[in-house]
Design an enzyme around this catalytic site. Structure first.
Site, PDB file in Angstrom:
ATOM      1  N   ASP A   1       0.847  -1.191   0.000  1.00 57.98           N
ATOM      2  CA  ASP A   1       0.000   0.000   0.000  1.00 57.98           C
ATOM      3  C   ASP A   1       0.888   1.249   0.000  1.00 57.98           C
ATOM      4  OD1 ASP A   1      -1.861   1.952   0.382  1.00 57.98           O
ATOM      5  OD2 ASP A   1      -2.560   1.269   2.337  1.00 57.98           O
TER       6      ASP A   1
ATOM      7  N   ASP B   1      -6.801  -9.458   6.130  1.00 55.67           N
ATOM      8  CA  ASP B   1      -7.796  -9.410   7.207  1.00 55.67           C
ATOM      9  C   ASP B   1      -8.519  -8.074   7.336  1.00 55.67           C
ATOM     10  OD1 ASP B   1      -5.313  -8.141   8.174  1.00 55.67           O
ATOM     11  OD2 ASP B   1      -6.443  -7.911  10.036  1.00 55.67           O
TER      12      ASP B   1
HETATM   13  P1  IMP Z   1       2.191  -0.661   3.600  1.00 53.99           P
HETATM   14  O1  IMP Z   1       3.334  -0.694   4.589  1.00 53.99           O
HETATM   15  O2  IMP Z   1       1.364   0.598   3.728  1.00 53.99           O
HETATM   16  O3  IMP Z   1       2.617  -0.935   2.176  1.00 53.99           O
HETATM   17  O4  IMP Z   1       1.171  -1.756   4.065  1.00 53.99           O
HETATM   18  C1  IMP Z   1       1.470  -3.056   3.971  1.00 53.99           C
HETATM   19  C2  IMP Z   1       0.722  -3.945   4.932  1.00 53.99           C
HETATM   20  O5  IMP Z   1      -0.495  -3.393   5.429  1.00 53.99           O
HETATM   21  C3  IMP Z   1       0.313  -5.164   4.144  1.00 53.99           C
HETATM   22  O6  IMP Z   1       1.328  -6.135   4.152  1.00 53.99           O
HETATM   23  C4  IMP Z   1      -0.950  -5.606   4.834  1.00 53.99           C
HETATM   24  O7  IMP Z   1      -0.641  -6.463   5.904  1.00 53.99           O
HETATM   25  C5  IMP Z   1      -1.554  -4.336   5.343  1.00 53.99           C
HETATM   26  N1  IMP Z   1      -2.564  -3.834   4.380  1.00 53.99           N
HETATM   27  C6  IMP Z   1      -2.402  -2.874   3.437  1.00 53.99           C
HETATM   28  N2  IMP Z   1      -3.516  -2.668   2.730  1.00 53.99           N
HETATM   29  C7  IMP Z   1      -4.431  -3.546   3.233  1.00 53.99           C
HETATM   30  C8  IMP Z   1      -5.797  -3.840   2.882  1.00 53.99           C
HETATM   31  O8  IMP Z   1      -6.427  -3.247   1.992  1.00 53.99           O
HETATM   32  N3  IMP Z   1      -6.396  -4.823   3.610  1.00 53.99           N
HETATM   33  C9  IMP Z   1      -5.765  -5.503   4.609  1.00 53.99           C
HETATM   34  N4  IMP Z   1      -4.485  -5.259   4.959  1.00 53.99           N
HETATM   35  C10 IMP Z   1      -3.826  -4.292   4.277  1.00 53.99           C
END
Ligand code: IMP
Ligand code: MG
Length: 187
Positions: free
Chosen positions: A111, A167
């Site tokens: 994300d 989740d």
């Molecule tokens: P980032 O560090 O913002 O890239 O987020 C990564 C982590 O957040 C992922 O590995 C997921 O565990 C969680 N995550 C991000 N987006 C979602 C979503 O839409 N649904 C559920 N978990 C998410």
């Protein structure tokens, strides 16, 4: 396409299926074939990022026809929320010695890219031979993260998704397809 309504603390969340079980299965097969070509003759250590990647990882490794080892790391960035907390913490480290080894990091979803950046930096400290990242899903985010991710299952919009390991408040990881949050209302 299936719909799913989840009731939580006076709110009603409507989810809609965006990627079916068959589409996931087909794409994971393609990714497995590609990795088997790219890593021919090598023995990578495949590191799953807990919890979200466990189903994707399980399916991916069964589509590889190379030798490999597996390990896991657990980090947290989302907590129980619908969006990132903005900071990453290490909950469980890997146990393998990765120095001089080819590493493939398996993520459920990228994300903000914070988690991938954190993992890349942390694993690089142990001087692996190479690090590549594979993610099942990639939300539309800043471009600077793209160069760190070698394999992407599906590019999706940036709304919240659940299923296939992902989740909502630790639940719904067992759904066989990916569902996207359409709307939520007070009920
Ligand atoms: P980032 O560090 O913002 O890239 O987020 C990564 C982590 O957040 C992922 O590995 C997921 O565990 C969680 N995550 C991000 N987006 C979602 C979503 O839409 N649904 C559920 N978990 C998410
Ligand atoms: Mg994750």
């Amino acid at each position: 396409m299936g719909k799913l309504t989840i009731e939580r603390e006076n709110k009603s969340y409507l989810f809609e299926e965006i990627i079916s079980e068959a589409e996931l299965c087909q794409r994971v097969k393609e990714l497995g074939q590609q990795i088997s070509i790219d890593y021919k003759g090598k023995v990578p250590i495949i590191i799953g990022v807990l919890n979200g990647s466990f189903l994707f990882m399980a399916d991916l490794i069964r589509n590889l026809n190379i030798e490999f080892e597996v390990d896991f790391i657990k980090i947290s960035s989302y907590g129980n929320d619908l969006k990132t907390s903005g900071s990453v913490s290490l909950i469980k480290d890997i146990s393998a010695n990765i120095t001089g080894r080819d590493i493939i990091v398996v993520e459920d979803i990228v994300d903000s890219g914070l988690s991938v950046k954190y993992l890349y930096k942390k694993l690089s400290n142990n001087n692996p031979k190479s690090i590549n990242v594979i993610t099942c899903l990639k939300k539309k985010t800043k471009k600077d993260i793209d160069q760190l991710i070698k394999y992407i299952g599906f590019n999706i919009s940036s709304s919240f998704v659940i299923g296939y390991g992902l989740d909502f408040e630790q639940k719904y990881r067992g759904l066989n397809s990916i569902y996207n949050l359409k709307s939520h209302t007070e009920s």
